[in-house]
Design a protein around this motif. Sequence first.
Motif, PDB file in Angstrom:
ATOM      1  N   ASP A  56      18.532   4.873 -25.559  1.00 28.78           N
ATOM      2  CA  ASP A  56      18.032   5.353 -24.258  1.00 28.78           C
ATOM      3  C   ASP A  56      18.327   4.476 -23.281  1.00 28.78           C
ATOM      4  O   ASP A  56      17.830   3.372 -23.067  1.00 28.78           O
ATOM      5  N   PRO A  57      19.315   4.797 -22.149  1.00 27.16           N
ATOM      6  CA  PRO A  57      19.773   4.093 -21.348  1.00 27.16           C
ATOM      7  C   PRO A  57      18.844   3.268 -20.361  1.00 27.16           C
ATOM      8  O   PRO A  57      18.725   2.065 -19.917  1.00 27.16           O
ATOM      9  N   ALA A  58      17.590   4.161 -19.986  1.00 28.72           N
ATOM     10  CA  ALA A  58      16.538   3.747 -19.119  1.00 28.72           C
ATOM     11  C   ALA A  58      15.963   2.672 -19.674  1.00 28.72           C
ATOM     12  O   ALA A  58      15.342   1.324 -19.285  1.00 28.72           O
ATOM     13  N   THR A  59      15.463   2.797 -20.988  1.00 27.50           N
ATOM     14  CA  THR A  59      14.939   1.436 -21.812  1.00 27.50           C
ATOM     15  C   THR A  59      15.780   0.387 -21.867  1.00 27.50           C
ATOM     16  O   THR A  59      15.498  -0.813 -21.942  1.00 27.50           O
ATOM     17  N   GLY A  60      17.355   0.766 -22.125  1.00 25.51           N
ATOM     18  CA  GLY A  60      18.282  -0.387 -21.961  1.00 25.51           C
ATOM     19  C   GLY A  60      18.190  -1.110 -20.765  1.00 25.51           C
ATOM     20  O   GLY A  60      18.436  -2.396 -20.895  1.00 25.51           O
ATOM     21  N   ARG A  61      18.131  -0.391 -19.721  1.00 24.79           N
ATOM     22  CA  ARG A  61      18.192  -1.253 -18.344  1.00 24.79           C
ATOM     23  C   ARG A  61      16.769  -1.983 -18.378  1.00 24.79           C
ATOM     24  O   ARG A  61      16.960  -3.300 -17.789  1.00 24.79           O
ATOM     25  N   LEU A  62      15.728  -1.628 -18.880  1.00 34.09           N
ATOM     26  CA  LEU A  62      14.389  -2.481 -18.997  1.00 34.09           C
ATOM     27  C   LEU A  62      14.651  -3.545 -19.750  1.00 34.09           C
ATOM     28  O   LEU A  62      14.211  -4.772 -19.368  1.00 34.09           O
ATOM     29  N   TYR A  63      15.400  -3.365 -20.767  1.00 36.59           N
ATOM     30  CA  TYR A  63      15.473  -4.641 -21.751  1.00 36.59           C
ATOM     31  C   TYR A  63      16.493  -5.726 -21.080  1.00 36.59           C
ATOM     32  O   TYR A  63      16.153  -6.899 -21.197  1.00 36.59           O
ATOM     33  N   GLU A  64      17.366  -5.132 -20.371  1.00 33.97           N
ATOM     34  CA  GLU A  64      18.492  -6.264 -19.556  1.00 33.97           C
ATOM     35  C   GLU A  64      17.756  -6.791 -18.797  1.00 33.97           C
ATOM     36  O   GLU A  64      17.910  -8.083 -18.282  1.00 33.97           O
ATOM     37  N   ALA A  65      16.731  -6.135 -17.688  1.00 34.10           N
ATOM     38  CA  ALA A  65      16.117  -6.806 -16.690  1.00 34.10           C
ATOM     39  C   ALA A  65      15.177  -7.852 -17.433  1.00 34.10           C
ATOM     40  O   ALA A  65      14.813  -8.908 -16.447  1.00 34.10           O
ATOM     41  N   LEU A  66      14.816  -7.947 -18.529  1.00 29.66           N
ATOM     42  CA  LEU A  66      13.732  -8.928 -18.898  1.00 29.66           C
ATOM     43  C   LEU A  66      14.471 -10.091 -19.672  1.00 29.66           C
ATOM     44  O   LEU A  66      13.957 -11.055 -19.832  1.00 29.66           O
ATOM     45  N   VAL A  67      15.894  -9.716 -19.838  1.00 23.65           N
ATOM     46  CA  VAL A  67      16.720 -11.149 -20.466  1.00 23.65           C
ATOM     47  C   VAL A  67      16.601 -12.246 -19.565  1.00 23.65           C
ATOM     48  O   VAL A  67      16.272 -13.244 -20.016  1.00 23.65           O
ATOM     49  N   ALA A  68      17.075 -12.362 -18.303  1.00 24.89           N
ATOM     50  CA  ALA A  68      16.822 -13.433 -17.544  1.00 24.89           C
ATOM     51  C   ALA A  68      15.631 -14.215 -17.254  1.00 24.89           C
ATOM     52  O   ALA A  68      15.791 -15.337 -17.587  1.00 24.89           O
ATOM     53  N   PRO A  69      14.485 -13.434 -16.905  1.00 24.70           N
ATOM     54  CA  PRO A  69      13.425 -14.221 -16.748  1.00 24.70           C
ATOM     55  C   PRO A  69      12.579 -14.694 -17.984  1.00 24.70           C
ATOM     56  O   PRO A  69      12.166 -15.763 -18.059  1.00 24.70           O
ATOM     57  N   THR A  70      13.088 -13.901 -19.162  1.00 25.58           N
ATOM     58  CA  THR A  70      12.565 -14.690 -20.465  1.00 25.58           C
ATOM     59  C   THR A  70      13.741 -15.791 -20.650  1.00 25.58           C
ATOM     60  O   THR A  70      13.248 -16.802 -21.510  1.00 25.58           O
ATOM     61  N   SER A  71      14.932 -15.777 -20.439  1.00 31.01           N
ATOM     62  CA  SER A  71      15.786 -17.103 -20.408  1.00 31.01           C
ATOM     63  C   SER A  71      15.436 -18.093 -19.673  1.00 31.01           C
ATOM     64  O   SER A  71      15.274 -19.220 -20.268  1.00 31.01           O
ATOM     65  N   GLU A  72      14.847 -17.770 -18.539  1.00 30.37           N
ATOM     66  CA  GLU A  72      14.246 -19.018 -17.633  1.00 30.37           C
ATOM     67  C   GLU A  72      12.970 -19.569 -18.374  1.00 30.37           C
ATOM     68  O   GLU A  72      12.449 -20.680 -18.390  1.00 30.37           O
ATOM     69  N   LEU A  73      12.114 -18.617 -18.823  1.00 29.02           N
ATOM     70  CA  LEU A  73      10.981 -18.977 -19.585  1.00 29.02           C
ATOM     71  C   LEU A  73      11.383 -19.996 -20.819  1.00 29.02           C
ATOM     72  O   LEU A  73      10.681 -21.065 -21.247  1.00 29.02           O
ATOM     73  N   ALA A  74      12.373 -19.464 -21.591  1.00 32.12           N
ATOM     74  CA  ALA A  74      12.791 -20.334 -22.763  1.00 32.12           C
ATOM     75  C   ALA A  74      13.324 -21.685 -22.116  1.00 32.12           C
ATOM     76  O   ALA A  74      12.982 -22.683 -22.781  1.00 32.12           O
ATOM     77  N   ARG A  75      13.929 -21.739 -21.245  1.00 31.31           N
ATOM     78  CA  ARG A  75      14.567 -22.986 -20.449  1.00 31.31           C
ATOM     79  C   ARG A  75      13.064 -24.056 -20.353  1.00 31.31           C
ATOM     80  O   ARG A  75      13.274 -25.128 -20.645  1.00 31.31           O
ATOM     81  N   ARG A  76      12.201 -23.293 -19.501  1.00 33.88           N
ATOM     82  CA  ARG A  76      10.929 -24.259 -19.446  1.00 33.88           C
ATOM     83  C   ARG A  76      10.358 -24.495 -20.574  1.00 33.88           C
ATOM     84  O   ARG A  76       9.807 -25.723 -20.874  1.00 33.88           O
ATOM     85  N   LYS A  77      10.388 -23.918 -21.840  1.00 30.66           N
ATOM     86  CA  LYS A  77       9.979 -24.096 -22.994  1.00 30.66           C
ATOM     87  C   LYS A  77      10.541 -25.395 -23.689  1.00 30.66           C
ATOM     88  O   LYS A  77       9.871 -26.115 -24.071  1.00 30.66           O
ATOM     89  N   ARG A  78      11.924 -25.308 -23.501  1.00 28.58           N
ATOM     90  CA  ARG A  78      12.736 -26.505 -24.061  1.00 28.58           C
ATOM     91  C   ARG A  78      12.177 -27.671 -23.295  1.00 28.58           C
ATOM     92  O   ARG A  78      12.481 -28.802 -23.867  1.00 28.58           O
ATOM     93  N   GLY A  79      12.287 -27.519 -22.047  1.00 23.49           N
ATOM     94  CA  GLY A  79      12.060 -28.749 -21.152  1.00 23.49           C
ATOM     95  C   GLY A  79      10.410 -29.080 -21.213  1.00 23.49           C
ATOM     96  O   GLY A  79      10.335 -30.354 -20.402  1.00 23.49           O
ATOM     97  N   ALA A  80       9.597 -28.444 -21.774  1.00 25.62           N
ATOM     98  CA  ALA A  80       8.179 -28.922 -21.903  1.00 25.62           C
ATOM     99  C   ALA A  80       7.781 -30.178 -23.002  1.00 25.62           C
ATOM    100  O   ALA A  80       8.803 -30.444 -23.796  1.00 25.62           O
TER     101      ALA A  80
END
Length: 275
Positions: free
Chosen positions: A251-275
């Motif tokens: 489902d291309p629309a849901t694929g775009r939603l998935y893609e949009a969430l990767v970058a902010p989730t990666s930033e959250l993971a970076r904060r997790k590693r730095g905690a």
Amino acid sequence: MAPSLNLVGAGHVGRALGRLFAATSALVVQDVLTRSRRSAMEAIAFIGAGRACDDMAQMRPSRVWMVAVGDDAIAPACAALAASQPLAGSIVFHCSGAKASTELAAARAAGAFVASVHPVRSFADPQAVAGAFAGTWCGVEGDPEALAVLEPAFEAIGARPVRIDPAAKTVYHAAAVFASNYLVTVLDAALRAYAAAGVPESVARELARPLASEALANVFRIGPEAALSGPVARGDFATVARQQDAVTRWDPATGRLYEALVAPTSELARRKRGA
């Protein structure tokens, strides 16, 4: 004697708050104006106090005015109020989560003190809200003179006021959209993805329930950084890429939603590693 309160508009929010103010005598409900006399009478019956008015000119002067209309109608209603009532020294407020107290500029120009008080909850069922309002957080901002009266009144009906920056009111309201509306959208994507894998709808909900419930509970118990798990948190971007490709082909629309969430989730993971 508690300050008097006039209501301009008495939909779900106006009715629920009016009933609470009347029941606790935090504010004395005086006059009520709605789109029709019939709806004003219905509001008064629900509130248990007040007098129906046919237009603003019929309303008596009041210490406090609540402009309980739709967001886009706040400024026009306030302008009409300022043109028809002596407002110098009075308090005019609205309950919008999206609009700041600056929407009440006409009242301020007429000498009133203005504010916004936004109860952070759904008012779909005014009777239920009125029966269980205690503990409700309210985002408040505005003139100090207005808040000096409104905060104690709202605290008397069980509210928990929190001061917010009026310049960031739209971002404040977006926070509620993220926490509620968009959370539902993401969960809908999860349920549809389960269905695409052949899982019956009723079973899909049971598969998603513990994941969503535990993640949500962990966010509020230990914070989002510690609560984050999954492939992005592990740095497994090969899995992320495969999932994104598979979801996009499904489902291309849901694929775009998935893609949009990767970058902010990666930033959250970076904060997790730095905690």
